[in-house]
Design a protein around this motif. Structure first.
Motif, short mmCIF file in Angstrom:
data_model
loop_
_atom_site.label_atom_id
_atom_site.label_comp_id
_atom_site.label_asym_id
_atom_site.label_seq_id
_atom_site.Cartn_x
_atom_site.Cartn_y
_atom_site.Cartn_z
N LEU B 31 32.16 23.74 13.90
CA LEU B 31 32.53 23.81 13.11
C LEU B 31 33.68 24.14 12.00
O LEU B 31 33.46 24.30 11.04
CB LEU B 31 31.13 24.80 13.14
CG LEU B 31 30.36 25.36 11.42
CD1 LEU B 31 29.62 24.02 10.63
CD2 LEU B 31 30.15 26.80 11.49
N GLU B 34 35.07 21.04 11.02
CA GLU B 34 34.29 20.30 9.74
C GLU B 34 35.24 21.40 8.81
O GLU B 34 35.09 21.04 7.25
CB GLU B 34 33.73 20.53 9.80
CG GLU B 34 32.65 20.22 8.69
CD GLU B 34 30.81 20.08 9.25
OE1 GLU B 34 30.57 20.42 9.74
OE2 GLU B 34 30.71 18.97 8.63
N HIS B 38 37.37 20.43 5.68
CA HIS B 38 36.76 20.53 4.07
C HIS B 38 38.11 21.49 2.52
O HIS B 38 38.60 21.26 1.84
CB HIS B 38 35.76 21.75 3.93
CG HIS B 38 35.28 21.69 2.38
ND1 HIS B 38 33.92 21.27 2.18
CD2 HIS B 38 35.62 22.69 1.14
CE1 HIS B 38 33.96 20.98 0.35
NE2 HIS B 38 34.60 22.19 0.37
N ASP B 63 36.87 29.06 -3.82
CA ASP B 63 36.42 27.99 -4.19
C ASP B 63 35.07 28.24 -2.81
O ASP B 63 34.24 27.32 -3.59
CB ASP B 63 36.31 26.56 -4.56
CG ASP B 63 37.59 26.79 -6.53
OD1 ASP B 63 37.36 27.46 -6.50
OD2 ASP B 63 37.91 25.33 -6.33
N PHE B 64 35.22 27.67 -2.14
CA PHE B 64 34.95 28.00 -0.75
C PHE B 64 33.85 29.14 -0.49
O PHE B 64 32.27 28.64 0.41
CB PHE B 64 35.55 28.02 0.05
CG PHE B 64 34.94 27.37 1.68
CD1 PHE B 64 34.86 25.99 1.84
CD2 PHE B 64 34.94 27.85 2.72
CE1 PHE B 64 34.17 25.82 2.87
CE2 PHE B 64 34.26 27.95 4.14
CZ PHE B 64 33.76 25.64 3.62
N GLY B 65 34.41 30.23 -1.51
CA GLY B 65 33.21 31.30 -0.84
C GLY B 65 33.21 32.21 -0.26
O GLY B 65 33.93 32.26 0.68
N ARG B 69 28.97 35.88 2.94
CA ARG B 69 28.06 35.11 2.79
C ARG B 69 27.89 33.62 3.70
O ARG B 69 27.15 33.50 4.16
CB ARG B 69 28.17 34.97 1.04
CG ARG B 69 27.10 33.92 0.78
CD ARG B 69 27.23 33.80 -0.27
NE ARG B 69 25.68 32.49 -0.55
CZ ARG B 69 25.55 31.84 -2.15
NH1 ARG B 69 26.50 32.12 -2.89
NH2 ARG B 69 24.49 30.91 -2.21
N ILE B 70 28.92 33.19 3.92
CA ILE B 70 28.93 31.60 4.09
C ILE B 70 28.29 31.58 6.45
O ILE B 70 27.61 31.62 7.13
CB ILE B 70 30.05 31.07 4.12
CG1 ILE B 70 30.19 30.19 2.84
CG2 ILE B 70 29.84 29.56 5.03
CD1 ILE B 70 31.33 30.36 3.12
N ASP B 73 24.83 33.26 5.97
CA ASP B 73 24.06 31.98 5.87
C ASP B 73 24.07 31.52 7.47
O ASP B 73 22.54 30.84 7.39
CB ASP B 73 24.35 30.80 4.91
CG ASP B 73 24.27 31.38 3.50
OD1 ASP B 73 23.29 32.32 3.37
OD2 ASP B 73 24.39 30.79 2.87
N LEU B 74 24.93 30.49 8.28
CA LEU B 74 25.62 30.35 9.64
C LEU B 74 24.47 30.90 10.35
O LEU B 74 23.57 30.54 10.71
CB LEU B 74 26.31 29.97 9.72
CG LEU B 74 27.79 28.32 9.02
CD1 LEU B 74 28.92 29.27 9.01
CD2 LEU B 74 26.99 28.20 9.52
N THR B 77 21.08 30.16 9.97
CA THR B 77 20.72 29.19 9.96
C THR B 77 20.01 28.76 11.64
O THR B 77 19.81 28.27 12.45
CB THR B 77 21.49 27.73 10.29
OG1 THR B 77 22.01 27.80 8.59
CG2 THR B 77 21.40 26.63 11.07
N TYR B 78 21.22 29.61 12.77
CA TYR B 78 21.00 29.61 13.92
C TYR B 78 20.41 30.42 14.82
O TYR B 78 20.02 30.05 16.09
CB TYR B 78 22.57 29.58 14.54
CG TYR B 78 23.27 28.78 14.27
CD1 TYR B 78 23.05 26.66 15.57
CD2 TYR B 78 24.10 28.60 13.47
CE1 TYR B 78 23.76 25.89 15.09
CE2 TYR B 78 24.54 27.06 13.50
CZ TYR B 78 24.73 25.92 13.63
OH TYR B 78 25.84 24.83 13.30
#
Lengths: 97, 415
Positions: B31, B34, B38, B63-65, B69-70, B73-74, B77-78
């Motif tokens: 991760l 990745e 980006h 711009d990535f944020g 927050r990310i 979100d991850l 997800t998990y």
């Protein structure tokens, strides 16, 4: 977000950065989310078995993870499209001037 | 390739995302690769478009944020939405590289120790409390226990909320120990020594502790309030659980009880006291699932030993079947309180196994008593008490002419 990503990946195999760029381009920047938010969504789709990822080496740059639709993903995309059209049609009936 | 300064900042942003994200270890590396890929591609695109390198780095990160927050979100997800909004908020995903100060380690150990005490108290309480009270105890006890274990982990991860909680827990422990010492002469409380020492050390090393948690993620006020409620609830639930209203338990209104006294003529000078009782409904597991035996209720006759005394062995009888459901001279759990009453003696006290009673049935107890020579039966009075567990007692005073006073309800003596 999940359905939009499925729609884009349904067009062709793409990697994260490319997906963000395509999302922006194809929607004329109407959909312009923080770029990083695409990765939790991609991982969620992958965990749900709707997309599968594979690493591709790139010369003189970090390798990229490309995502493709699985069969379940294709079915989910078709169902999502139908449901979205129903929603738009229903909303349009009300909102049409 | 990109300059080392930009690379360091972009990798730093990826690290911040992953520090906020509870992602399985096996997937963290891929991760990270990745996300970094980006950011690099975005940076290169901006530079190709004419943006200078430093500005491109800032822009790529913006711009990535937000990393938080990310990361959240991850985590969602998990681990799922609930986990992400609770433990995911309180506990960063990774351990810091800096060594932990000794006092922070001890505060973490105190959290684990108090968590263990809370867990043991909860197990005992749930086994011995009535159903609704047990559930209340379980909810607060389990939540407080879990919270303290999480706080111990969060303190290792340099979180200020965990440091604050460790201080609060030790203050509670210290005050509880102090209260116990003041109310139990001769007792030396380990809580006072252990927590008192820790609080002194923490106060003397507050600068080091402040540095340890300086990069802590802030938590919302709502989370802080929830943490406080859980800890305070877990701390006071053992004290208040017993008085918490429990609709599964019978109340005084469910008990119908009458008492009467007959006195024979002045030649024989003897008489009887008869008590009839009927429960509309009975308690559900009043002593919890852990208490499988033991006496619950008591029926007591009080007479002035200078004028009269009960004699013989009277039993509580099921009026319909004639079956004995309770005998005298058996000691109920609350017997120590009864013994403090100098006017009581053996035959005048019946311990009633609560589980031997059935709702809707009529039970009767008849005491016989002797009256001493020279006593005018018109002066005789008898007190009758029905004690129901530790919940309430009903009392009346009767004489040979009928009831002198109505039944009235009192809290149990000593409660």
């Amino acid at each position: 977000m999940g359905l939009l990503l499925l729609g884009l990946i349904g067009q062709r195999e793409m990697y994260g950065y490319e997906l963000v760029a395509e999302l922006r381009r194809q929607t004329d920047s109407v959909v312009d989310l923080p770029e990083g938010t695409v990765y939790p969504a991609l991982r969620r789709l992958e965990r749900q078995g709707l997309v599968s990822g594979r690493w591709v080496d790139v010369a003189e740059a970090p390798r990229r993870r490309y995502y493709a639709l699985t069969q379940d993903g294709e079915r989910a995309l078709a169902a999502g499209r139908r449901s979205w059209r129903r929603f738009v049609s229903a909303a349009d009936t009300i909102l049409r001037p | 390739m990109i300059p080392s300064g930009a690379e360091r900042r972009l990798r730093g942003h990826v690290d911040r995302v992953l520090r906020s994200a509870h992602v399985p270890t096996a997937e963290r590396e891929e991760l990270a690769e990745e996300l970094y890929g980006h950011l690099v591609e975005r940076w290169q695109g901006l530079v190709r478009g004419g943006v200078d390198e430093a500005a491109a780095t800032d822009r790529a990160i913006r711009d990535f944020g937000s990393a938080d927050r990310i990361g959240r979100d991850l985590t969602r997800t998990y681990r799922g939405r609930f986990w992400a909004s609770t433990i995911g908020v309180l506990l960063p995903a990774t351990l810091p590289r800096a060594p932990q100060p000794r006092i922070a380690w001890w505060l973490g150990a105190s959290l684990r120790l108090y968590a263990l005490f809370y867990a043991l108290a909860t197990v005992w309480g749930v086994g011995h409390a009535s159903p609704v009270r047990a559930i209340l105890w379980l909810l607060f006890g389990a939540a407080a226990t879990a919270l303290m274990f999480i706080a111990a982990m969060a303190l290792r991860r340099r979180q200020r909320w965990a440091l604050d909680l460790a201080i609060v827990v030790n203050v509670i422990g210290f005050l509880y120990g102090l209260y116990t010492m003041l109310t139990t002469p001769g007792l030396i409380s380990l809580n006072v020594i252990f927590s008192g020492l820790l609080l002194l050390l923490a106060a003397s090393q507050s600068d080091r502790l402040g540095l340890w948690v300086r990069r802590s993620r802030p938590i919302r006020n709502a989370h802080a309030v929830a943490i406080l409620i859980v800890i305070l609830g877990g701390s006071i639930s053992p004290a208040i659980a017993g008085d918490f209203p429990d609709p599964t338990q019978a109340a005084a209104d469910d008990l119908h009880i009458t008492a009467s006294m007959t006195c024979s003529n002045e030649q024989s000078r003897d008489g009887t006291v008869t008590v009839d009782l009927r429960w509309d409904r009975l308690d559900l597991l009043p002593g919890g699932i852990g208490q499988v035996s033991g006496y619950g209720d008591m029926l007591i006759l009080e007479m002035n030993p200078e004028t009269s005394a009960p004699f013989g062995f009277s039993s509580l009888i099921d009026v319909e079947t004639g079956e004995r459901v309770a005998e005298p001279n058996v000691f109920p759990p609350a017997g120590d309180r009864v013994l403090q009453n100098e006017f009581l003696n053996g035959p005048a006290m019946i311990g009633i196994e609560h589980r031997n009673l059935q709702p809707g049935r009529l039970y009767r107890l008849t005491w016989e008593f002797d009256v001493w020579d020279g006593v005018d039966v018109r002066d005789l009075q008898a007190g009758v008490e029905y004690w129901h567990l530790d919940d309430f007692r009903m009392e009346t005073l009767i004489d040979c002419d009928g009831t002198v006073l109505e039944w009235w309800r009192n809290p149990p003596a000593g409660s």
